[in-house]
Design a protein around this motif. Structure first.
Motif, PDB file in Angstrom:
ATOM      1  N   ILE A  70       0.824  -1.209   0.000  1.00 35.54           N
ATOM      2  CA  ILE A  70       0.000   0.000   0.000  1.00 35.54           C
ATOM      3  C   ILE A  70       0.856   1.257   0.000  1.00 35.54           C
ATOM      4  CG2 ILE A  70      -0.270   0.450   2.469  1.00 35.54           C
ATOM      5  CD1 ILE A  70      -3.123   0.359  -0.129  1.00 35.54           C
ATOM      6  N   HIS A  71       2.136   1.128   0.382  1.00 38.25           N
ATOM      7  CA  HIS A  71       3.043   2.274   0.393  1.00 38.25           C
ATOM      8  C   HIS A  71       3.823   2.411  -0.917  1.00 38.25           C
ATOM      9  CE1 HIS A  71       2.404   2.279   4.807  1.00 38.25           C
ATOM     10  NE2 HIS A  71       2.677   3.561   4.691  1.00 38.25           N
ATOM     11  N   LEU A  72       3.612   1.509  -1.857  1.00 36.89           N
ATOM     12  CA  LEU A  72       4.282   1.632  -3.145  1.00 36.89           C
ATOM     13  C   LEU A  72       3.717   2.813  -3.919  1.00 36.89           C
ATOM     14  CD1 LEU A  72       4.491  -2.100  -4.328  1.00 36.89           C
ATOM     15  CD2 LEU A  72       6.313  -0.698  -3.331  1.00 36.89           C
ATOM     16  N   ASP A  73       4.481   3.273  -4.890  1.00 40.35           N
ATOM     17  CA  ASP A  73       4.044   4.393  -5.719  1.00 40.35           C
ATOM     18  C   ASP A  73       2.708   4.069  -6.384  1.00 40.35           C
ATOM     19  OD1 ASP A  73       3.956   5.965  -8.413  1.00 40.35           O
ATOM     20  OD2 ASP A  73       5.518   6.964  -7.250  1.00 40.35           O
ATOM     21  N   LYS A  74       1.826   5.079  -6.471  1.00 36.75           N
ATOM     22  CA  LYS A  74       0.492   4.839  -7.026  1.00 36.75           C
ATOM     23  C   LYS A  74       0.534   4.464  -8.505  1.00 36.75           C
ATOM     24  CE  LYS A  74      -0.398   9.817  -7.550  1.00 36.75           C
ATOM     25  NZ  LYS A  74      -1.290  10.925  -7.107  1.00 36.75           N
ATOM     26  N   LYS A  75       1.636   4.759  -9.176  1.00 41.05           N
ATOM     27  CA  LYS A  75       1.756   4.324 -10.564  1.00 41.05           C
ATOM     28  C   LYS A  75       1.996   2.823 -10.647  1.00 41.05           C
ATOM     29  CE  LYS A  75       3.171   8.642 -12.741  1.00 41.05           C
ATOM     30  NZ  LYS A  75       4.160   9.307 -13.612  1.00 41.05           N
ATOM     31  N   LEU A  76       2.454   2.228  -9.550  1.00 36.58           N
ATOM     32  CA  LEU A  76       2.609   0.775  -9.495  1.00 36.58           C
ATOM     33  C   LEU A  76       1.309   0.102  -9.073  1.00 36.58           C
ATOM     34  CD1 LEU A  76       6.127   0.279  -7.851  1.00 36.58           C
ATOM     35  CD2 LEU A  76       5.502  -0.079 -10.226  1.00 36.58           C
ATOM     36  N   THR A  77       0.612   0.693  -8.108  1.00 35.33           N
ATOM     37  CA  THR A  77      -0.607   0.068  -7.596  1.00 35.33           C
ATOM     38  C   THR A  77      -1.839   0.406  -8.428  1.00 35.33           C
ATOM     39  OG1 THR A  77      -1.109   1.917  -6.110  1.00 35.33           O
ATOM     40  CG2 THR A  77       0.304   0.150  -5.256  1.00 35.33           C
ATOM     41  N   GLY A  78      -1.800   1.541  -9.132  1.00 38.53           N
ATOM     42  CA  GLY A  78      -2.963   1.959  -9.901  1.00 38.53           C
ATOM     43  C   GLY A  78      -4.067   2.555  -9.050  1.00 38.53           C
ATOM     44  N   LEU A  79      -3.765   2.859  -7.795  1.00 44.95           N
ATOM     45  CA  LEU A  79      -4.760   3.397  -6.867  1.00 44.95           C
ATOM     46  C   LEU A  79      -4.681   4.917  -6.814  1.00 44.95           C
ATOM     47  CD1 LEU A  79      -4.210   0.938  -3.887  1.00 44.95           C
ATOM     48  CD2 LEU A  79      -6.153   0.915  -5.462  1.00 44.95           C
ATOM     49  N   THR A  80      -5.832   5.557  -6.709  1.00 44.43           N
ATOM     50  CA  THR A  80      -5.836   6.983  -6.421  1.00 44.43           C
ATOM     51  C   THR A  80      -5.508   7.177  -4.946  1.00 44.43           C
ATOM     52  OG1 THR A  80      -8.177   7.051  -5.810  1.00 44.43           O
ATOM     53  CG2 THR A  80      -7.648   7.306  -8.157  1.00 44.43           C
ATOM     54  N   GLU A 120     -15.205  -3.786  -8.403  1.00 44.35           N
ATOM     55  CA  GLU A 120     -15.199  -3.763  -9.868  1.00 44.35           C
ATOM     56  C   GLU A 120     -13.765  -3.712 -10.390  1.00 44.35           C
ATOM     57  OE1 GLU A 120     -17.238  -3.825 -13.566  1.00 44.35           O
ATOM     58  OE2 GLU A 120     -17.894  -4.191 -11.505  1.00 44.35           O
ATOM     59  N   LYS A 121     -12.920  -2.958  -9.734  1.00 45.49           N
ATOM     60  CA  LYS A 121     -11.507  -2.870 -10.108  1.00 45.49           C
ATOM     61  C   LYS A 121     -10.834  -4.231  -9.958  1.00 45.49           C
ATOM     62  CE  LYS A 121      -7.488   0.089  -9.177  1.00 45.49           C
ATOM     63  NZ  LYS A 121      -7.523   0.884 -10.406  1.00 45.49           N
ATOM     64  N   GLU A 122     -11.205  -4.959  -8.914  1.00 39.38           N
ATOM     65  CA  GLU A 122     -10.662  -6.303  -8.700  1.00 39.38           C
ATOM     66  C   GLU A 122     -11.064  -7.235  -9.836  1.00 39.38           C
ATOM     67  OE1 GLU A 122     -10.857  -9.967  -5.430  1.00 39.38           O
ATOM     68  OE2 GLU A 122     -12.349  -8.368  -5.409  1.00 39.38           O
ATOM     69  N   ARG A 123     -12.337  -7.189 -10.236  1.00 39.78           N
ATOM     70  CA  ARG A 123     -12.802  -8.042 -11.330  1.00 39.78           C
ATOM     71  C   ARG A 123     -12.083  -7.709 -12.628  1.00 39.78           C
ATOM     72  NH1 ARG A 123     -18.039  -7.705  -8.539  1.00 39.78           N
ATOM     73  NH2 ARG A 123     -18.449  -5.695  -9.553  1.00 39.78           N
ATOM     74  N   GLN A 124     -11.915  -6.426 -12.886  1.00 39.69           N
ATOM     75  CA  GLN A 124     -11.215  -6.001 -14.101  1.00 39.69           C
ATOM     76  C   GLN A 124      -9.765  -6.478 -14.097  1.00 39.69           C
ATOM     77  OE1 GLN A 124     -11.777  -1.781 -13.851  1.00 39.69           O
ATOM     78  NE2 GLN A 124     -13.817  -1.831 -14.806  1.00 39.69           N
ATOM     79  N   ALA A 125      -9.121  -6.399 -12.921  1.00 35.92           N
ATOM     80  CA  ALA A 125      -7.727  -6.829 -12.808  1.00 35.92           C
ATOM     81  C   ALA A 125      -7.584  -8.323 -13.088  1.00 35.92           C
ATOM     82  CB  ALA A 125      -7.190  -6.500 -11.418  1.00 35.92           C
ATOM     83  N   THR A 130      -5.661 -12.444 -16.830  1.00 38.95           N
ATOM     84  CA  THR A 130      -5.938 -13.640 -17.630  1.00 38.95           C
ATOM     85  C   THR A 130      -5.641 -13.380 -19.092  1.00 38.95           C
ATOM     86  OG1 THR A 130      -7.661 -14.331 -16.082  1.00 38.95           O
ATOM     87  CG2 THR A 130      -7.698 -15.325 -18.271  1.00 38.95           C
ATOM     88  N   MET A 131      -6.079 -12.232 -19.606  1.00 38.71           N
ATOM     89  CA  MET A 131      -5.827 -11.906 -21.004  1.00 38.71           C
ATOM     90  C   MET A 131      -4.333 -11.758 -21.280  1.00 38.71           C
ATOM     91  SD  MET A 131      -8.939  -9.360 -22.184  1.00 38.71           S
ATOM     92  CE  MET A 131      -8.787  -8.212 -20.812  1.00 38.71           C
ATOM     93  N   MET A 132      -3.604 -11.157 -20.344  1.00 37.89           N
ATOM     94  CA  MET A 132      -2.161 -10.994 -20.542  1.00 37.89           C
ATOM     95  C   MET A 132      -1.448 -12.343 -20.537  1.00 37.89           C
ATOM     96  SD  MET A 132      -1.439  -7.900 -21.195  1.00 37.89           S
ATOM     97  CE  MET A 132       0.351  -7.951 -21.012  1.00 37.89           C
ATOM     98  N   ASP A 133      -1.884 -13.261 -19.674  1.00 41.12           N
ATOM     99  CA  ASP A 133      -1.301 -14.607 -19.661  1.00 41.12           C
ATOM    100  C   ASP A 133      -1.554 -15.319 -20.979  1.00 41.12           C
ATOM    101  OD1 ASP A 133      -0.181 -14.454 -17.182  1.00 41.12           O
ATOM    102  OD2 ASP A 133      -1.848 -15.388 -16.129  1.00 41.12           O
ATOM    103  N   LEU A 134      -2.770 -15.180 -21.512  1.00 41.25           N
ATOM    104  CA  LEU A 134      -3.100 -15.799 -22.793  1.00 41.25           C
ATOM    105  C   LEU A 134      -2.322 -15.145 -23.927  1.00 41.25           C
ATOM    106  CD1 LEU A 134      -6.963 -16.144 -22.308  1.00 41.25           C
ATOM    107  CD2 LEU A 134      -5.290 -17.998 -22.337  1.00 41.25           C
ATOM    108  N   LEU A 135      -2.131 -13.836 -23.832  1.00 40.36           N
ATOM    109  CA  LEU A 135      -1.388 -13.108 -24.861  1.00 40.36           C
ATOM    110  C   LEU A 135       0.056 -13.584 -24.927  1.00 40.36           C
ATOM    111  CD1 LEU A 135      -1.143 -10.817 -26.945  1.00 40.36           C
ATOM    112  CD2 LEU A 135      -0.729  -9.244 -25.037  1.00 40.36           C
ATOM    113  N   LYS A 136       0.655 -13.841 -23.768  1.00 46.94           N
ATOM    114  CA  LYS A 136       2.054 -14.293 -23.744  1.00 46.94           C
ATOM    115  C   LYS A 136       2.244 -15.587 -24.522  1.00 46.94           C
ATOM    116  CE  LYS A 136       3.025 -12.205 -19.245  1.00 46.94           C
ATOM    117  NZ  LYS A 136       3.280 -12.466 -17.799  1.00 46.94           N
ATOM    118  N   GLU A 137       1.199 -16.404 -24.574  1.00 47.86           N
ATOM    119  CA  GLU A 137       1.293 -17.675 -25.301  1.00 47.86           C
ATOM    120  C   GLU A 137       1.267 -17.476 -26.805  1.00 47.86           C
ATOM    121  OE1 GLU A 137      -1.905 -20.050 -23.888  1.00 47.86           O
ATOM    122  OE2 GLU A 137      -1.264 -20.002 -21.777  1.00 47.86           O
ATOM    123  N   LYS A 138       0.738 -16.336 -27.254  1.00 50.02           N
ATOM    124  CA  LYS A 138       0.586 -16.096 -28.693  1.00 50.02           C
ATOM    125  C   LYS A 138       1.546 -15.054 -29.248  1.00 50.02           C
ATOM    126  CE  LYS A 138      -2.961 -18.834 -29.579  1.00 50.02           C
ATOM    127  NZ  LYS A 138      -2.872 -19.934 -30.581  1.00 50.02           N
TER     128      LYS A 138
END
Length: 248
Positions: A70-80, A120-125, A130-138
């Motif tokens: 939670i103390h990481l830079d917000k550009k890493l966490t994506g949190l406001t 909602e942010k959790e569901r999107q993440a 999942t999409m990024m994992d599938l993308l790595k295979e292709k």
């Protein structure tokens, strides 16, 4: 493997627990501390096996994985900033009424709405991962980028550097382990500083003279290197500047 690579390559389960298991060691993903399997570690009159001692280390030195993340830079966490404050209060077990009073929010329904947005942010993440994992295979053509160290203070386009570009920069600016000149471009500085950081041992505390001696072996203007290492979040120091240590 460097600590930043272990951190970003860790599974969600490993990140959640804060450490990874290797053949002979358990390694803290937050600072790099390692315990060796088969060794018994003692602290405050209590003895621990290697894995339980790394868990003890996480509690004593980092409080919790959540606190570290939670103390990481917000550009890493994506949190406001607002989402960050809410998550901290949720983690502390505060009630909606307490949070409403703490943050001076109009009504408890506003808190519920924030909880819904975070869910909602959790569901999107989850879907994105999942999409990024599938993308790595292709995707066989994506370049390998350098990792962002988790203690970075400034996260921007300067990290848009491939491994191939990094190797070219190191060859350009280093000669037999010595830095020939300090680059003016931010991307090049980042790569150079990451390489210099490898001279520092994880967990070791350095006196200022030790830091100066170490850096002077790399570049004549050791004060310049020291300042940039701090500015970029690679090393930290005590308030009086008497002791230094590697952050990642």
């Amino acid at each position: 493997m460097k600590l930043s690579e272990m951190f970003w390559n860790a599974t969600q389960t490993e990140l959640k627990q804060g450490y990874i298991e290797q053949e002979n060691h358990f390694i803290c993903l937050l600072c790099g501390k390692a315990t060796e399997k088969g060794i018994i570690y003692g602290k405050d009159g209590i003895f621990y096996e290697a894995e339980k001692f790394i868990v003890k280390h996480l509690e004593d030195d980092h409080e919790s994985v959540f606190t570290y993340l939670i103390h990481l830079d917000k550009k890493l966490t994506g949190l406001t900033d607002h989402q960050n404050r809410l998550l901290r209060l949720f983690y502390e077990g505060r009630t909606d009424a307490e949070i409403q009073k703490e943050l001076d929010i109009g009504s408890s329904s506003t808190i519920r709405n924030h909880r819904f947005v975070l869910k909602e942010k959790e569901r999107q993440a989850k879907l994105f991962l999942t999409m990024m994992d599938l993308l790595k295979e292709k995707d066989k053509h994506h370049p390998a980028f350098i990792d962002i160290h988790q203690t970075a203070r400034m996260i921007d386009d300067r990290y848009n550097v491939t491994q191939a570009e990094k190797d070219e920069m190191l060859q350009k600016f280093f000669d037999d382990g010595k830095l020939t000149r300090f680059p003016s471009k931010e991307k090049q500085r980042l790569v150079i500083l990451r390489e210099v950081l490898e001279r520092f041992q994880p967990e070791k505390r350095y006196k200022e003279k030790e830091v100066n001696d170490l850096l002077s072996q790399v570049y004549e203007d050791y004060a310049l290197l020291r300042r940039y290492l701090i500015d970029y979040g690679f090393i930290d120091r005590t308030q009086d500047g008497s002791m230094y240590w590697r952050k990642g």
